[in-house]
Write an enzyme that holds these catalytic residues in place. Sequence first.
Site, PDB file in Angstrom:
ATOM      1  N   ARG A 282      70.338 -16.974  18.436  1.00 16.35           N
ATOM      2  CA  ARG A 282      71.275 -16.097  19.130  1.00 16.35           C
ATOM      3  C   ARG A 282      72.201 -16.959  19.971  1.00 16.35           C
ATOM      4  O   ARG A 282      71.760 -17.671  20.872  1.00 16.35           O
ATOM      5  CB  ARG A 282      70.516 -15.120  20.030  1.00 16.35           C
ATOM      6  CG  ARG A 282      71.412 -14.213  20.887  1.00 16.35           C
ATOM      7  CD  ARG A 282      70.549 -13.495  21.900  1.00 16.35           C
ATOM      8  NE  ARG A 282      71.233 -12.547  22.766  1.00 16.35           N
ATOM      9  CZ  ARG A 282      71.867 -12.857  23.897  1.00 16.35           C
ATOM     10  NH1 ARG A 282      71.973 -14.119  24.289  1.00 16.35           N
ATOM     11  NH2 ARG A 282      72.392 -11.915  24.650  1.00 16.35           N
ATOM     12  N   ASP A 284      74.761 -17.272  22.675  1.00  9.80           N
ATOM     13  CA  ASP A 284      75.056 -16.459  23.844  1.00  9.80           C
ATOM     14  C   ASP A 284      76.531 -16.569  24.239  1.00  9.80           C
ATOM     15  O   ASP A 284      77.113 -17.645  24.211  1.00  9.80           O
ATOM     16  CB  ASP A 284      74.166 -16.992  24.985  1.00  9.80           C
ATOM     17  CG  ASP A 284      74.312 -16.213  26.241  1.00  9.80           C
ATOM     18  OD1 ASP A 284      74.005 -15.007  26.200  1.00  9.80           O
ATOM     19  OD2 ASP A 284      74.727 -16.786  27.261  1.00  9.80           O
ATOM     20  N   GLU A 326      76.517 -13.037  20.232  1.00 13.80           N
ATOM     21  CA  GLU A 326      76.489 -12.102  21.347  1.00 13.80           C
ATOM     22  C   GLU A 326      77.904 -12.066  21.898  1.00 13.80           C
ATOM     23  O   GLU A 326      78.300 -12.897  22.700  1.00 13.80           O
ATOM     24  CB  GLU A 326      75.486 -12.535  22.431  1.00 13.80           C
ATOM     25  CG  GLU A 326      75.225 -11.445  23.451  1.00 13.80           C
ATOM     26  CD  GLU A 326      75.859 -11.670  24.818  1.00 13.80           C
ATOM     27  OE1 GLU A 326      75.904 -10.733  25.606  1.00 13.80           O
ATOM     28  OE2 GLU A 326      76.322 -12.796  25.098  1.00 13.80           O
ATOM     29  N   ASP A 396      70.731  -6.590  29.169  1.00 17.09           N
ATOM     30  CA  ASP A 396      71.982  -6.505  29.917  1.00 17.09           C
ATOM     31  C   ASP A 396      72.347  -5.051  30.222  1.00 17.09           C
ATOM     32  O   ASP A 396      71.661  -4.129  29.828  1.00 17.09           O
ATOM     33  CB  ASP A 396      73.103  -7.197  29.137  1.00 17.09           C
ATOM     34  CG  ASP A 396      73.044  -8.717  29.298  1.00 17.09           C
ATOM     35  OD1 ASP A 396      72.590  -9.180  30.364  1.00 17.09           O
ATOM     36  OD2 ASP A 396      73.441  -9.429  28.365  1.00 17.09           O
TER      37      ASP A 396
HETATM   38  C1  GLC Z   1      79.748  -9.247  29.729  1.00 16.91           C
HETATM   39  C2  GLC Z   1      79.725 -10.379  28.798  1.00 16.91           C
HETATM   40  C3  GLC Z   1      78.380 -10.527  28.187  1.00 16.91           C
HETATM   41  C4  GLC Z   1      77.318 -10.508  29.262  1.00 16.91           C
HETATM   42  C5  GLC Z   1      77.430  -9.335  30.121  1.00 16.91           C
HETATM   43  C6  GLC Z   1      76.432  -9.428  31.233  1.00 16.91           C
HETATM   44  O1  GLC Z   1      79.639  -8.079  29.015  1.00 16.91           O
HETATM   45  O2  GLC Z   1      80.653 -10.211  27.773  1.00 16.91           O
HETATM   46  O3  GLC Z   1      78.353 -11.722  27.502  1.00 16.91           O
HETATM   47  O4  GLC Z   1      76.082 -10.435  28.696  1.00 16.91           O
HETATM   48  O5  GLC Z   1      78.709  -9.293  30.656  1.00 16.91           O
HETATM   49  O6  GLC Z   1      76.548  -8.321  32.032  1.00 16.91           O
HETATM   50  C1  GLC Z   2      74.692 -13.380  28.099  1.00 13.00           C
HETATM   51  C2  GLC Z   2      73.355 -12.823  28.503  1.00 13.00           C
HETATM   52  C3  GLC Z   2      73.407 -12.360  29.910  1.00 13.00           C
HETATM   53  C4  GLC Z   2      73.862 -13.474  30.788  1.00 13.00           C
HETATM   54  C5  GLC Z   2      75.175 -14.041  30.299  1.00 13.00           C
HETATM   55  C6  GLC Z   2      75.516 -15.303  31.004  1.00 13.00           C
HETATM   56  O1  GLC Z   2      75.636 -12.417  28.029  1.00 13.00           O
HETATM   57  O2  GLC Z   2      72.994 -11.781  27.639  1.00 13.00           O
HETATM   58  O3  GLC Z   2      72.177 -11.883  30.327  1.00 13.00           O
HETATM   59  O4  GLC Z   2      74.015 -13.030  32.095  1.00 13.00           O
HETATM   60  O5  GLC Z   2      75.105 -14.375  28.952  1.00 13.00           O
HETATM   61  O6  GLC Z   2      74.659 -16.316  30.578  1.00 13.00           O
END
Ligand code: GLC
Ligand code: GLC
Length: 653
Positions: A282, A284, A326, A396
Amino acid sequence: MYEQVSHSLLNDILTGLESEIKDKNLQHFYIRLGANFYAIYSLFHQLYGHREDFKPQLHRLVRTLTRAYIARAPSLRKLDQAREKDHEWFLSQQWTGYACYCKEFAGSLKGMQKRLGYLQDLGINMLHIMPILDCPKGRSDGGYAVRDFRKINPEVGTVEDLDDLVRSMKKRGMLLVLDVVVNHTSDEHEWACKAREGDPVYQNYFHVFDDREVPDMYEESMPEVFPETSPGNFTWDPAMNKWVMTVFNHFQWDLNYRNPAVFIEMVDIILFWANHGADIIRLDAVAFLWKKIGSACQNEREAHLILQLMKDCCQVTAPGVLFIAEAIVAPVEVIKYFGEDAINAKECEIAYNATFMALLWEAIATKKTNLLNRGIRSIPDKLERATWLNYIRCHDDIGLGFDDHDIHLSGYDPRLHRHFLVDYFTGRYDSSPARGVAFGVNKKTGDARIAGSLASLAGLEAALENNDPAAVQTSLDTILLLHSMILSFGGIPLLYYGDALGTLNDTTYLEDEHKRDDSRWVHRPQLDWQRAERRLIPGTLEYRLFQSLKKMIAARKEIIAFADHNNRELIEVENPHLFVFSRFDPHGIGGRVLVVANFDAAPQALAIEPLRKRGFFHHGIVRDLLRNDNLNIPHGEDAVLEIPPLQSYWLQT
Ligand code: GLC
Ligand code: GLC
């Protein structure tokens, strides 16, 4: 493709590696390197061709791929070849995913071993263990602020423990998903420490500035991800005496992919975990990989080039390994993470379907499906060999990223409608049973997102507090309806830990100074294994949920038409509470399944005749594959099938 310049360069590189590759059986590697090299060369050239060190960097990249291949275990190489032959293997309806934190779910990686049986009982065969790497305590962002990309957090175990777990999982036929946090590191990562000490080589791994001039330019067009806890996109580092870009939390330093060394380090890390047996990686926050002044610094074309290059590299060394993107972005943007300008997936094979997730929640709040129907239509068809991760909750928040135009067309004012949804899910709206918590409230823009466990958002918490059995039933129906959607829609369903047991919000995070300001912790609880035992006791709500979900998952696995091949047709019906689509087996063997869902709390009528005209309901009896039950279909011009409140059918027609 054969092309002279790149080919002769490849020859030079391989000659330079001669001593390392002597006597190694690299046949499969060479074939794939030959096949992919022109693409790798071209992409690397587009990104880094202007640099003086282009050739030595490319040399380093190929050496990295070669070394990782040499280290790849024979069993994994065999798996690569099997998956090359059966290259659509992951589109099958057989896969059902589950995401959990190692510590909160099982205590440790060793503990995880003991819980595999529980997961298999539910029907899970793809396990996403969320970040388990070493992070500074209290400044970890739930594992997404990594201090050492090759060291497992000692609290959960060691790399050897992971290897053991992988061995058991492989025997059980379960896939492992691991994260690689490609966009940023913890500010305690070795690279950040060296940058802080003044080493220009490592300062160039990040976006570092002497004064506010350039950061201010960036800020003109960059949104804020965590406006409450980490406003702005830059942090002043007193030790370095410089500003550093920190899009997420102030302790997460964004990596600089304009530097090829960063790219190569990350490829090496991806392959490291691939070689430890991760089936799927995954990636991120991929939307954020490339920063450009004057842009939102999301979804930039170069971010896609980086991902294509990562994919091409991974295909040479570990072609059986898939990527999940993601990217929580608009449908037209997210679709590009499968690969821009390509027929087959050339970036990530799998992407989170955040649009579907948010639309489902909208339908729960409004009890209507107009926006859901419209929003789904604005998701473009995906490429071949690509699939969605369909989910209801994850670690999230729920972002309300619908298209304003779609909201308008559905008869709502975009701003007011988003307000309504936040009010609804945080329980401020009068008739709402939801108990969510606001997240990411942005005072400047008025935006807000939603945190909360599935069960609490679906009204279970309120129902239990009020000791109201009817409301308990409604909330369980809501939870099952949402699962029925992610299990039938097309793509890999991803369940979130605790949801099969009706886990409520956990407010203990408020007592922890490192968590209290981040309300996402409300839905990241310790799994209560005593409650989990109750799934075996008939009559308990854990039993009612778990056993129903288990049946649903088992039913899904039998339905060939649920494999994901762009084989879904959305069906417009007049009743605004119903969501109807059909799934069909493109090879004709598995037949068609009509999925009908009622999002209202009252029974709703599905008109039969219009569907009969479209080729459904030719028999007086249809089979509901969800309940393994027959339904009588009434006849006549005005015949209707009544769909009970918050129920869905999977009708074989
Ligand atoms: C935003 C970002 C995502 C992250 C999320 C955390 O949506 O695009 O990557 O996980 O914020 O709240
Ligand atoms: C991704 C993760 C989220 C995190 C962010 C920053 O979106 O899902 O939990 O806060 O990345 O690393």
